[in-house]
Scaffold this motif. Structure first.
Motif, mmCIF file in Angstrom:
data_model
loop_
_atom_site.group_PDB
_atom_site.id
_atom_site.type_symbol
_atom_site.label_atom_id
_atom_site.label_comp_id
_atom_site.label_asym_id
_atom_site.label_seq_id
_atom_site.Cartn_x
_atom_site.Cartn_y
_atom_site.Cartn_z
ATOM 1 N N PRO A 1 1.887 0.510 -1.394
ATOM 2 C CA PRO A 1 0.794 -0.221 -0.751
ATOM 3 C C PRO A 1 -0.163 0.749 -0.057
ATOM 4 N N VAL A 2 -1.413 0.353 0.002
ATOM 5 C CA VAL A 2 -2.416 1.158 0.680
ATOM 6 C C VAL A 2 -2.865 0.404 1.934
ATOM 7 N N CYS A 3 -3.087 1.143 3.002
ATOM 8 C CA CYS A 3 -3.545 0.562 4.267
ATOM 9 C C CYS A 3 -4.942 1.072 4.580
ATOM 10 N N GLY A 4 -5.643 0.290 5.395
ATOM 11 C CA GLY A 4 -6.960 0.708 5.859
ATOM 12 C C GLY A 4 -8.067 0.417 4.872
ATOM 13 N N ALA A 5 -7.825 -0.483 3.950
ATOM 14 C CA ALA A 5 -8.830 -0.780 2.938
ATOM 15 C C ALA A 5 -9.203 -2.248 2.985
ATOM 16 N N GLU B 1 -9.696 -5.458 -1.974
ATOM 17 C CA GLU B 1 -9.527 -5.021 -3.356
ATOM 18 C C GLU B 1 -9.726 -3.519 -3.461
ATOM 19 N N VAL B 2 -8.671 -2.828 -3.802
ATOM 20 C CA VAL B 2 -8.786 -1.395 -4.031
ATOM 21 C C VAL B 2 -8.458 -1.130 -5.500
ATOM 22 N N PHE B 3 -7.234 -1.366 -5.891
ATOM 23 C CA PHE B 3 -6.779 -0.966 -7.220
ATOM 24 C C PHE B 3 -7.191 -1.915 -8.329
ATOM 25 N N THR B 4 -7.861 -3.025 -7.990
ATOM 26 C CA THR B 4 -8.432 -3.877 -9.021
ATOM 27 C C THR B 4 -9.933 -3.624 -9.165
ATOM 28 N N ARG B 5 -10.439 -2.622 -8.450
ATOM 29 C CA ARG B 5 -11.801 -2.134 -8.693
ATOM 30 C C ARG B 5 -11.677 -1.118 -9.824
ATOM 31 N N LYS B 6 -12.490 -1.266 -10.838
ATOM 32 C CA LYS B 6 -12.349 -0.439 -12.032
ATOM 33 C C LYS B 6 -12.356 1.051 -11.717
ATOM 34 N N ARG B 7 -13.238 1.492 -10.852
ATOM 35 C CA ARG B 7 -13.325 2.935 -10.604
ATOM 36 C C ARG B 7 -12.048 3.482 -9.965
ATOM 37 N N SER C 1 -2.018 -2.609 -3.790
ATOM 38 C CA SER C 1 -0.777 -1.878 -4.043
ATOM 39 C C SER C 1 -0.608 -1.586 -5.531
ATOM 40 N N ILE C 2 0.150 -0.543 -5.784
ATOM 41 C CA ILE C 2 0.507 -0.139 -7.143
ATOM 42 C C ILE C 2 2.011 -0.346 -7.288
ATOM 43 N N HIS C 3 2.411 -0.978 -8.372
ATOM 44 C CA HIS C 3 3.819 -1.143 -8.719
ATOM 45 C C HIS C 3 4.000 -0.472 -10.072
ATOM 46 N N ILE C 4 4.900 0.487 -10.142
ATOM 47 C CA ILE C 4 5.145 1.140 -11.426
ATOM 48 C C ILE C 4 6.635 1.412 -11.607
ATOM 49 N N MET C 5 7.036 1.404 -12.864
ATOM 50 C CA MET C 5 8.361 1.892 -13.226
ATOM 51 C C MET C 5 8.121 3.165 -14.025
ATOM 52 N N LYS D 1 -11.243 4.484 4.538
ATOM 53 C CA LYS D 1 -10.188 5.090 5.370
ATOM 54 C C LYS D 1 -8.834 4.618 4.844
ATOM 55 N N LEU D 2 -8.443 5.137 3.710
ATOM 56 C CA LEU D 2 -7.213 4.706 3.052
ATOM 57 C C LEU D 2 -6.056 5.632 3.371
ATOM 58 N N SER D 3 -4.884 5.047 3.403
ATOM 59 C CA SER D 3 -3.645 5.819 3.493
ATOM 60 C C SER D 3 -2.539 4.999 2.847
ATOM 61 N N TRP D 4 -1.516 5.673 2.384
ATOM 62 C CA TRP D 4 -0.360 4.978 1.829
ATOM 63 C C TRP D 4 0.501 4.496 2.985
ATOM 64 N N CYS D 5 1.092 3.328 2.852
ATOM 65 C CA CYS D 5 1.953 2.815 3.915
ATOM 66 C C CYS D 5 3.102 2.006 3.317
ATOM 67 N N ASN D 6 4.249 2.104 3.935
ATOM 68 C CA ASN D 6 5.422 1.302 3.558
ATOM 69 C C ASN D 6 5.803 1.443 2.086
ATOM 70 N N ASN D 7 5.741 2.660 1.568
ATOM 71 C CA ASN D 7 6.142 2.900 0.182
ATOM 72 C C ASN D 7 7.638 2.647 0.025
ATOM 73 N N THR D 8 8.012 2.073 -1.097
ATOM 74 C CA THR D 8 9.430 1.844 -1.375
ATOM 75 C C THR D 8 9.751 2.309 -2.794
#
Length: 149
Positions: free
Chosen positions: A18-22, A25-31, A60-64, A95-102
């Motif tokens: 997950p990203v905080c401070g945004a 919509e972050v990761f669904t913006r094409k760029r 947030s990004i979810h990947i395997m 002002k983005l940062s990663w937060c609560n990564n699992t």
């Protein structure tokens, strides 16, 4: 689904970033989706990891991923740092940062299938799509153009 013996060696990991401070919509913006996809494709091209499945939610990004030349602990933080650095170059005011990564190691076929199903239906459960196949940023539609094999 039937898996070969030792199908989870090298290790497969389910990561949630997950990203905080945004905004919403972050990761669904094409760029921004393109930045993540380009980094994942580059890392796959260099055999660092292999993407098994993915889902980009707005914040947030979810990947395997399957480990390649690098173990998770050597790959993950540099990957996240590189993605944020490129986003900051495009949009220095964000002002983005990663937060609560699992993370969770996928140890067997049942765990893999469970996470793949969850990733497929998460956009529906969150009200972002009415059908999993109607959500753009997942392995099914692959609008991000991540090399899936």
């Amino acid at each position: 689904m039937t898996y070969l013996p030792n199908a989870f060696d090298p290790p497969v990991w389910y990561l949630v970033m997950p990203v905080c401070g945004a905004g919403e919509e972050v990761f669904t913006r094409k760029r921004y989706a393109d930045i993540v996809a380009a980094k994942l494709n580059s890392d796959q091209h260099n055999a660092l990891v292999k993407v098994e499945d993915y889902l980009f939610l707005p914040s947030s990004i979810h990947i395997m991923i399957r480990e390649g030349a690098l173990t998770l602990d050597l790959w993950w933080q540099p990957f996240m740092d590189a993605v944020l650095e490129e986003i900051r170059q495009l949009a220095p005011d964000e002002k983005l940062s990663w937060c609560n990564n699992t993370y969770e190691r996928i140890a067997d076929a049942e765990a893999f299938d469970h996470r793949a199903y969850e990733m497929l239906f998460l956009p529906v459960w969150k009200g972002l799509a009415t059908d999993p196949e109607g959500y753009a940023y997942n392995s099914v539609n692959n609008r991000a153009k991540i090399d899936l094999q």
